[in-house]
Write a protein that holds these residues in place. Structure first.
Motif, short mmCIF file in Angstrom:
data_model
loop_
_atom_site.label_atom_id
_atom_site.label_comp_id
_atom_site.label_asym_id
_atom_site.label_seq_id
_atom_site.Cartn_x
_atom_site.Cartn_y
_atom_site.Cartn_z
N MET A 141 68.43 23.47 83.76
CA MET A 141 69.59 23.61 82.88
C MET A 141 69.43 22.79 81.61
O MET A 141 70.07 23.08 80.60
N ASP A 142 68.57 21.78 81.62
CA ASP A 142 68.27 21.03 80.39
C ASP A 142 67.35 21.81 79.47
O ASP A 142 67.16 21.42 78.31
N ARG A 143 66.79 22.90 79.96
CA ARG A 143 65.86 23.70 79.16
C ARG A 143 66.33 25.12 78.93
O ARG A 143 66.12 25.67 77.85
N LEU A 144 66.97 25.70 79.92
CA LEU A 144 67.39 27.10 79.80
C LEU A 144 68.88 27.25 79.52
O LEU A 144 69.32 28.34 79.17
N ARG A 160 77.14 21.30 73.19
CA ARG A 160 76.25 20.14 73.11
C ARG A 160 74.82 20.54 73.44
O ARG A 160 73.88 20.07 72.80
N PHE A 161 74.64 21.39 74.43
CA PHE A 161 73.30 21.87 74.74
C PHE A 161 72.73 22.67 73.57
O PHE A 161 71.57 22.49 73.19
N LEU A 162 73.55 23.53 72.99
CA LEU A 162 73.08 24.37 71.89
C LEU A 162 72.62 23.53 70.69
O LEU A 162 71.63 23.85 70.04
N LEU A 163 73.34 22.45 70.42
CA LEU A 163 73.01 21.65 69.24
C LEU A 163 71.93 20.62 69.54
O LEU A 163 70.92 20.54 68.85
N HIS A 164 72.13 19.84 70.61
CA HIS A 164 71.23 18.73 70.89
C HIS A 164 69.86 19.18 71.40
O HIS A 164 68.85 18.53 71.13
N VAL A 165 69.82 20.26 72.16
CA VAL A 165 68.57 20.71 72.77
C VAL A 165 67.97 21.87 71.99
O VAL A 165 66.79 21.85 71.64
N LYS A 166 68.77 22.89 71.70
CA LYS A 166 68.26 24.07 71.02
C LYS A 166 68.27 23.94 69.51
O LYS A 166 67.56 24.67 68.81
N GLY A 167 69.09 23.05 68.98
CA GLY A 167 69.17 22.91 67.52
C GLY A 167 69.81 24.11 66.85
O GLY A 167 69.59 24.36 65.68
N ASP A 168 70.63 24.85 67.60
CA ASP A 168 71.28 26.04 67.07
C ASP A 168 72.64 25.67 66.51
O ASP A 168 73.67 25.78 67.17
N ALA A 169 72.64 25.21 65.26
CA ALA A 169 73.88 24.73 64.65
C ALA A 169 74.86 25.87 64.40
O ALA A 169 76.07 25.69 64.51
N PHE A 183 66.61 19.43 62.55
CA PHE A 183 66.57 18.80 63.86
C PHE A 183 65.17 18.74 64.43
O PHE A 183 64.97 18.15 65.48
N ALA A 184 64.21 19.36 63.74
CA ALA A 184 62.88 19.46 64.33
C ALA A 184 62.29 18.10 64.63
O ALA A 184 61.73 17.86 65.70
N GLY A 185 62.40 17.17 63.68
CA GLY A 185 61.82 15.85 63.89
C GLY A 185 62.46 15.11 65.03
O GLY A 185 61.79 14.45 65.82
N LEU A 186 63.78 15.23 65.13
CA LEU A 186 64.47 14.53 66.20
C LEU A 186 64.16 15.14 67.55
O LEU A 186 64.07 14.44 68.55
N LYS A 187 63.97 16.47 67.61
CA LYS A 187 63.69 17.13 68.87
C LYS A 187 62.30 16.77 69.37
O LYS A 187 62.05 16.66 70.57
N LYS A 188 61.34 16.60 68.45
CA LYS A 188 59.98 16.27 68.87
C LYS A 188 59.90 14.89 69.47
O LYS A 188 59.12 14.64 70.38
N LYS A 189 60.68 13.97 68.97
CA LYS A 189 60.63 12.59 69.45
C LYS A 189 61.63 12.44 70.59
O LYS A 189 62.69 11.88 70.43
N GLY A 190 61.28 13.02 71.76
CA GLY A 190 62.20 13.11 72.86
C GLY A 190 62.48 11.77 73.52
O GLY A 190 61.62 10.90 73.59
N ILE A 191 63.69 11.63 74.02
CA ILE A 191 64.09 10.47 74.78
C ILE A 191 63.77 10.72 76.24
O ILE A 191 63.95 11.83 76.74
N THR A 192 63.27 9.72 76.93
CA THR A 192 62.97 9.83 78.35
C THR A 192 63.69 8.72 79.10
O THR A 192 64.34 7.85 78.50
N PHE A 193 63.53 8.73 80.42
CA PHE A 193 64.16 7.68 81.23
C PHE A 193 63.44 6.35 81.09
O PHE A 193 63.92 5.33 81.60
#
Length: 802
Positions: free
Chosen positions: A90-93, A215-224, A248-258
């Motif tokens: 669900m974090d991806r699809l 939130r998923f559409l914006l933060h993960v998909k970047g679909d503003a 959002f491309a630059g922010l999406k590439k630099k992913g946050i992890t645990f």
């Protein structure tokens, strides 16, 4: 670790989801609560009835002890797998897509479990059912969490979880009714298991009307664009978002992890808390009728079910309601550690004082109190915390891992507790539950933050990076006010939480890098001490700091400097600045300046901070590119191509600014003048258009040079010019200023003269149309009076220019 923004209130309000966080409760929220909660009805219902079904199947199928334990615990084990798997997906699809898939698994698992012909196939079907149950945990929690408003989020998520309570009521109630109906025993267990598919059928139907999480559409998909569309439906107000996904491309590439603080610690705390409560709750719940049979051995199964139902309604159900009522006032953290503490005390009393077990009412009271504080406590809060304490792109898998660890605890409890009760007795069992509860108190107090009434973006330190849309919008709006550098610095200061931000740009004439804007304490003197110079040999790639210190900045590199040496940055260290990072500003493949961030902390610039800042720089770069495009277009639209003076449109824009300034201070006044070149048609026809164009260009250049800094000249077209003479208060001052200007023009070089009509703002007009009408009328009179005249009032005679 990044510090939270200094101006937090502004950031929360600037969040794209501010209106969603503040929107009142609506029917949509209740629709989401119902849709998300029906899965928990299935989970809790199955949790209760499997103990009853196992009792029957042990007789029918002659099951061994290990088979009974496996049947009780299979769905719990597969739920752990399902929680992680569905959380990851669900974090991806998307939330909506995977929520529908797990609902289908709930239906198939329940139906085929009721039709299983033997033990092996029943275990397989229970495993499939468990996958759906596990996926329902992150799916339902996140679905309502990401749609809920900030003030009621805890209550809404608790309402979803309360469906578990309804399932725990429906389990014994339906079992009693079906048993009393006289249906053959071999058919009873199939009906009881098959009923679990009914709520999931409703979920599939309701899901068709659900929206994807914005939130998923914006933060993960970047679909503003899609995000804005959904938010406009939910809040009646579309947020100001950037439509370009490249932002959002630059922010999406630099992913946050645990591995990034504090999410690893939060994952550990939420997982351990869930593990401990599931050990206590599932061990207690699955063995509930065995516990009652142990102490009230003379009761029948129906009487045992009725006692379980009564116990739950009297003690546990009020805990759900009180948790929902107080979740957003007392807070999740307080409710969780209080619940663990009371559970520990209740279980310890039962374990320490064996005589209590023979006092029916006292035992039921203690047992019931622990049930109450399970629900008004960690059983509810452990479901809420993981849906809030992780950023959007980790929220599903974070909640899934926590739920999975909890299910592992439930599996161990379901598998081992019946054996431990037989081998060690009930006193050991309750002593173990007391120890588990004490650990829960410690973990809650020392590892978990409070999340009540805080936005999800604030909780996860995302306000800075997720406010890029508004940062971009404010930067672009500042173009009209010609304050883009100032706004850029202010925005970077706000979202970076730095102590000082400085913008340097290359001066195209001198090649020096000069400060154009700054924000921070003691900034003036420090800005003056930072002087860069361009090195021509490296085409602006080399910026040289005076006093023999230099940096190389190109399109691929940036400067990072922790613990700035006192001898090198004497002033910076004197005012308490300990580290800085400088980024090149790239426009059209070349460096046009530098944006620098300074921090008091000498060790602030860890890689995560630098990467995040570089993401912000991409927003600035995008704004620079759009600024250049805008300026180019504005230059064409507002500038006369021949003379490079403002044209009529450009002049009207400047005039409007002057009028706004008058409305603000009521001290602005100026003369509005129309100049017309006498004999220009004759010169143009006699010497040719090229000569006429040259004359216009020369006169325009002289006008610019002889005017005061706050004056303005523009070309209306043909041989007409228009002037604004600032701070002119009367007709006489206008005439003196205008005569002085005209005398300095090389009119005789081109055999030309000048006629002029003037009026005063605001005495003779307050709009462009009024001023132009008055000045044009006086120009007409000047022309009719013999040309070479200036008329500034209606009553004066035309005066010949000397």
């Amino acid at each position: 670790m990044l510090r939270l923004p200094m101006d937090l209130h502004r950031k929360v309000k600037d969040s794209p989801f501010y209106d969603l966080d503040e929107t009142p409760s609506s029917s949509f929220h209740w629709q989401v609560i119902l849709t998300a909660g029906l899965g928990f009805f299935t989970d809790a219902y199955d949790l209760f009835v499997i103990g009853i079904v196992t009792t029957w199947l042990t007789r029918f199928w002659h099951l061994h002890a290990w088979q009974t334990a496996l049947l009780n615990s299979t769905s719990l084990l597969s739920a752990a797998i399902g929680a992680v798997l569905f959380g990851f997906l669900m974090d991806r699809l998307g939330r909506k897509t995977m929520y529908g898939v797990e609902s289908i698994l709930l239906i198939l698992g329940a139906l085929f479990s009721s039709l299983a012909p033997n033990f092996t196939l029943l275990i397989v079907m229970r495993f499939i059912l468990g996958l759906g149950i596990g996926g329902d945990y992150p799916g339902s929690a996140i679905l309502i969490t990401e749609f809920a408003n900030r003030s009621n989020r805890g209550k809404f998520v608790t309402y979803v979880f309360m469906m578990q309570g309804l399932g725990l009521i429906a389990g014994p109630l339906l079992s009693i009714l079906i048993i009393q109906s006289g249906i053959p025993t071999w058919l009873l267990w199939r009906i009881i298991l098959g009923i679990g598919a009914i709520p999931a059928l409703f979920v599939v139907r309701l899901r068709r009307k659900m929206l994807e999480s914005p939130r998923f559409l914006l933060h993960v998909k970047g679909d503003a664009k899609q995000t804005a569309s959904i938010l406009s439906k939910l809040t009646t107000k579309a947020p100001d978002l950037i439509s370009e996904e490249s932002t959002f491309a630059g922010l999406k590439k630099k992913g946050i992890t645990f591995l990034h603080a504090p999410f690893g610690r939060r994952l550990l705390a939420t997982s351990l808390s869930w593990f401990l409560i599931d050990v206590a709750f599932y061990g207690n719940g699955i063995s509930s009728h065995e516990i009652l049979m142990h102490f009230f051995y003379h009761v029948t199964m129906v009487q045992s079910l009725f006692l379980s139902l009564l116990l739950f309604i009297v003690f546990a159900l009020p805990g759900y309601f009180l948790a929902a009522y107080k979740m957003d006032s007392l807070g999740r953290r307080f409710i969780q550690w209080l619940g663990f503490l009371v559970m520990a005390m209740g279980y310890a009393i039962i374990a320490i004082f064996p005589g209590i077990v023979h006092d029916t009412y006292l035992f039921l009271l203690l047992y019931g109190i622990t049930y109450f504080f399970i629900e008004f406590g960690p059983n509810t809060t452990t479901f809420i915390f993981p849906s809030e304490l992780f950023p959007t792109k980790l929220r599903g898998v974070g909640h899934g891992i926590a739920a999975a660890i909890g299910k592992v605890g439930a599996f161990l409890a379901a598998f081992l507790f019946p054996i431990l009760i037989v081998q060690n007795g009930m006193h050991f069992f309750f002593g173990l539950l007391a120890t588990v509860s004490c650990l829960g108190v410690l973990i809650t107090i020392f590892l978990l933050p409070e999340s009540k009434k805080r936005s999800l973006e604030e909780l996860n330190g995302m306000l800075a990076s997720e406010n890029v849309h508004h940062t971009y919008s404010r930067i672009m709006k500042s173009i009209h006010e010609e304050q883009i550098d100032v706004v850029m610095v202010e925005e970077m200061m706000a979202i970076s939480s730095s102590d000082l931000v400085i913008m340097h740009r290359f001066d195209p004439l001198t090649g020096l890098l000069i400060p154009t804007a700054s924000k921070g304490e003691d900034v003036d003197q420090f800005v003056l001490s930072l002087r860069f110079a361009k090195n021509e040999e490296t085409s602006r790639s080399l910026a040289t700091l005076k006093e023999d210190y230099f940096f190389v900045i190109d399109r691929k590199e940036w400067i990072v400097h922790n613990r700035m040496p006192r001898d090198t940055y004497a002033f910076a260290t004197r005012v308490g600045l300990g580290s800085f990072v400088a980024f090149p500003l790239i426009d059209n493949q070349e460096s046009v300046g530098i944006l620098s961030f300074f921090y008091r902390d000498e060790n602030q610039l860890i890689p995560e901070v630098v990467e995040k800042l570089s993401g912000f720089i991409q927003v600035v770069t995008l704004a620079l590119i759009r600024t250049r495009s805008y300026i180019d277009v504005r230059q064409l639209a507002y500038t006369d191509a021949l003379t490079q003076l403002p044209n009529r449109m450009g002049f009207e824009t400047k005039l409007e600014e002057r009028m706004i300034r008058y409305q603000e201070d009521h001290q602005c006044c100026f003369a509005f003048v129309i100049l017309d070149l006498d004999h220009f048609k004759y010169v143009n026809d006699t010497y040719g258009h090229q000569h006429g164009d040259y004359a216009l260009q020369a006169l325009a250049a002289h006008l610019v040079n002889v005017l005061e800094p706050r004056d303005l000249a523009a070309r209306l077209g043909g041989d007409e010019f228009i002037l604004l003479l600032d701070e002119v208060e009367d007709e006489q001052a206008t005439r003196v200023r205008l005569e002085g200007i005209i005398r300095q023009l090389p009119l005789s070089d081109f055999e030309l003269g000048v006629s002029a009509g003037a009026c005063l703002f605001p005495l003779e007009g307050r709009t462009y149309q009024e001023l132009y009408r008055m000045a044009d009328l006086r120009l007409y009179k000047a022309k009719n009076a013999g040309r070479g005249q200036i008329i500034v009032t209606d009553h004066e005679m035309a005066n010949q220019l000397v």
